[in-house]
Design an enzyme around this catalytic site. Structure first.
Site, PDB file in Angstrom:
ATOM      1  N   GLY A   1      -6.303  -0.745  -6.267  1.00  0.00           N
ATOM      2  CA  GLY A   1      -5.830   0.674  -5.150  1.00  0.00           C
ATOM      3  C   GLY A   1      -3.966   0.712  -4.611  1.00  0.00           C
ATOM      4  N   HIS A   2      -2.898   0.868  -4.003  1.00  0.00           N
ATOM      5  CA  HIS A   2      -1.933   0.847  -3.579  1.00  0.00           C
ATOM      6  C   HIS A   2      -2.179   0.052  -2.994  1.00  0.00           C
ATOM      7  CE1 HIS A   2      -2.809   5.307  -1.312  1.00  0.00           C
ATOM      8  NE2 HIS A   2      -3.060   4.610  -1.807  1.00  0.00           N
ATOM      9  N   ASN A   3      -1.045  -0.748  -2.488  1.00  0.00           N
ATOM     10  CA  ASN A   3      -0.356  -1.367  -1.124  1.00  0.00           C
ATOM     11  C   ASN A   3      -1.458  -2.758  -0.938  1.00  0.00           C
ATOM     12  OD1 ASN A   3       1.200   0.106  -0.725  1.00  0.00           O
ATOM     13  ND2 ASN A   3       0.226   2.304   0.881  1.00  0.00           N
TER      14      ASN A   3
ATOM     15  N   SER B   1      -4.525  -0.235   0.867  1.00  0.00           N
ATOM     16  CA  SER B   1      -4.755  -1.173   1.615  1.00  0.00           C
ATOM     17  C   SER B   1      -5.421  -2.346   1.868  1.00  0.00           C
ATOM     18  CB  SER B   1      -3.987  -0.124   2.566  1.00  0.00           C
ATOM     19  OG  SER B   1      -3.151   0.638   2.817  1.00  0.00           O
TER      20      SER B   1
ATOM     21  N   GLN C   1       4.509   8.217  -4.376  1.00  0.00           N
ATOM     22  CA  GLN C   1       4.434   6.773  -4.631  1.00  0.00           C
ATOM     23  C   GLN C   1       5.120   6.084  -5.162  1.00  0.00           C
ATOM     24  OE1 GLN C   1       0.534   5.710  -4.062  1.00  0.00           O
ATOM     25  NE2 GLN C   1       0.785   7.821  -3.265  1.00  0.00           N
TER      26      GLN C   1
END
Lengths: 331, 331, 331
Positions: free
Chosen positions: B240-242, B260, B199
């Site tokens: 969340g990530h991205n 994403s 990450q």
């Protein structure tokens, strides 16, 4: 703190069966009980387990009056409540020495009562008033002009924005945020951008409220958000600006109340419930977990359980689920 | 700050009816208005209440042009917006003295602009850059290599992980966490254990974003999570990530966006909405509270409201609810 | 950290195709790859993109064995896992100098192992034990009597209540609260008020657990809440008192577990799931996002996906949704 069963019975207004001279030093669950522990049972079917456990004494309901047992028993109408009260007399919580830790930053204009504790790295702003016996744990930030009543416990890493009013015996668990700005914006029809609506109201938390960890309670936009006396709020709960929560309300974890929601006294709200803006939940209604109340709805019915989104009386909701399952099976 | 109605009208590009010399010193709701307060009404039916209140002046729409009133009135196309802007001219926020509190720990390699405030017990890591006029409140932790633009307000107890990039005029409320590791693991088929997927991406927050209290926004796994200009995020929201969030998006409390997810400009998202991974919410769609968008779905329709899990156009969803209720009643 | 493809292949037990002398210094996504970067592909259809990227080398599955390519390729049975492990060898995380920051407050009775880091403004209570190599980041508060194992990373602004037991290699992200009081009250039938049920149990977190940002995990009421080895918990998750979570469980963001819930090994739980009290989720079941498990239910089925509230096998739930949509369209 060691106490005899007889002594406990007097403190708890309970009746003793068996040997009142047995010494009790702690509380426990039945499964973990050791000598000197006090346990409780709420229904007859668990009485045997309790009596056979290693506990020194058992709190039980009237159903235990006639049973034949070699263990000291305290008879109570409300065994669980009596057990909870016994804990207050038996459990020794680590004493915090009152006083201001050298690393805390306390404004010269703050007024602190007697026996107030301010732990390491806490910050207490201008004109804050903290009443007798209250403990501000490590790393809390108390904004200017906030008042905190007597015998409160504000756990570590709590942030209280300026001008919040907190009553007596209020407990706030770690990481919660009180009095943050409400979520209010106005969209400019010309630019399409959102501009901040003023969030200059306040937050009033009445006596005996407990707030869980990492919950957030916003201040009112122009007036006050209010949490009524004795209300208990779990972890990660969100209370929006101008919400009005009554007395003796219970709100389980991860529930959210939008702006201007009204929750009357004695309401019980499950976990992950969503209450939209301007909703009114009337006296004593019960909202099942994950239910959702759309904007401006009124929920009425003392002791009635509502479930689903949009929330319906649970009987109706369960019937709908059953009918749907039946049709799908056929189809 | 006292200003005459006439002076305010000039600042706000509003038209004055009645006595422009009345002095205004504060804003309030109609119900709490006192002499010298400014209030607003958005629709004609509340005009009477406003005019009869104790307020010194009223902001109203064109509907108030012809009404007969003894009170100063400011006429605006967007009364609520004009009121919000008036607040900026009237409300005095407690001044913070710029400068670094003696108890703050600021790395020698950090670069701070003019009029920057770093409050008590804050920590500013190596190579951090903080631009002019930004305020880092008490107990914040700003990780190494992070940049924060001009005139930002980072409230107390916020944690920003290393290498995050924050624009100008960004407000982050207390307790939020920016740039934490995304939730990414790889399960080893042999051992059955989860191992951490790297990450190491970053988080980019553009200008004029506001983030509520105790929200969490993860950094990208390998690339960047991005929050677009002017987007407003409420309390306890998870990104969340991205995830890629566009401009002028509104996200209400307790909503979660999985990894994403893509949210385009001008989307409005209610509270407790769940958006799964790789979902795309297109321009201007509206997601009702508690709705859920399954993995990889595309939601399309400017101004269309979607509701339920899986989310459907609200008309369709309400019809399904009605049909089910009807069948259950019969059955 | 620069390593040759050959060197990496040896560390990762991968087979090299092409030039093993290429030097790799970082990892990246395919879209952002630059010279010297390592990327990965999990399926054949993305192989072309990876090979055409600027990356220095590609980790791929056996499907890449026969492809004709000018780039160094590492063949692995589990490309994503191998990439994750490569990251450990390539990414340099900023070194923290071990030691206790001058502004940290560490009780004289705390016992710290070798190479322990305690950052600025952290507080470590009486009798705390912290094992070798563990890092307590800025502003953490570690309550009295808590033990933390080896090589843990406790990020900034985390609060750990007294008496919590944490294993080795545990990561806790910023703002989380561990060991807070459970949500337990007893209502006095006479006064109608809620009184606190004792929350004197503990919290046990086993090895290799990772907990996201701003999550809350309550201690047991009388016994212990337990999080099993290797379990991964996302942001803003709530775990209630006495919950028992097994090993290698994955829990996505904003999910809540009520008191005494049991989650067995290898369960996968989506985001915003609600698990009521005394529920049992058996080995290997999968709960879809936003699903809800009512009180005392047992969910059984290794690899079976459950969805909806109340949760049903997904096949059944989707059929019900389809049937309802069909009827509503007709009606």
């Amino acid at each position: 703190m060691k106490r005899s069963v007889k002594e406990l019975a007097a403190l708890l207004h309970a009746e003793v069966l068996g040997d009142g001279s047995v010494m009790i030093s702690h509380i426990s669950s039945i499964q973990s009980a050791r000598e000197g522990d006090l346990v409780f049972v709420e229904d007859e079917k668990n009485l045997g387990r309790a009596l056979e456990s290693r506990a020194g004494a058992v709190i039980a309901g009237n159903f235990a009056q006639d049973s034949n047992h070699g263990k000291a028993v305290l008879i109570s109408d409300q065994p669980r409540l009596t057990f909870a009260r016994a804990a207050v007399h038996l459990c020794e919580y680590p004493a915090l020495s009152a006083g201001i830790h050298a690393s805390a930053i306390v404004s010269p204009s703050a007024r602190l009562g007697a026996e107030v504790t301010i732990e390491a790295h806490a910050t207490v702003g201008d004109d804050v008033v903290i009443d007798n016996g209250t403990r501000i744990r490590a790393n809390c930030v108390i904004g200017a002009g906030t008042t905190v009543g007597r015998d409160c416990e504000i756990h570590a890493n709590v942030t209280i924005y300026p001008g919040v009013r907190i009553g007596n015996r209020v407990v706030v668990h770690a990481g919660s945020v009180l009095g943050s700005d409400g979520f209010g914006y106005v969209r400019d029809r010309v630019s399409g951008h959102y501009e901040k609506f003023p969030q200059i109201g306040t937050l009033i938390i009445e006596d005996d409220v407990e707030i869980g960890a990492n919950s957030t309670i916003d201040r009112g936009a122009l007036d006050a958000t209010r949490i009524g006396r004795g209300t208990k709020i779990d972890n990660l709960v969100h209370v929006g600006h101008n919400a009005q929560i009554g007395e003796d309300v219970v709100i389980a974890a991860q529930t959210g109340l939008s702006g201007s929601a009204v929750v009357e006294d004695n309401v019980i709200i499950g976990g992950q419930v969503g209450i939209a803006d301007h909703v009114r939940i009337e006296q004593g209604a019960i909202l099942g977990a994950q239910s959702g109340i759309p904007s401006r709805k009124v929920i009425r019915g003392k002791g009635v359980v509502f479930w689903g989104t949009p929330a319906r009386p649970i009987r109706e909701y369960l019937k709908q689920l059953a009918v749907l399952a039946r049709i799908a099976k056929k189809g």
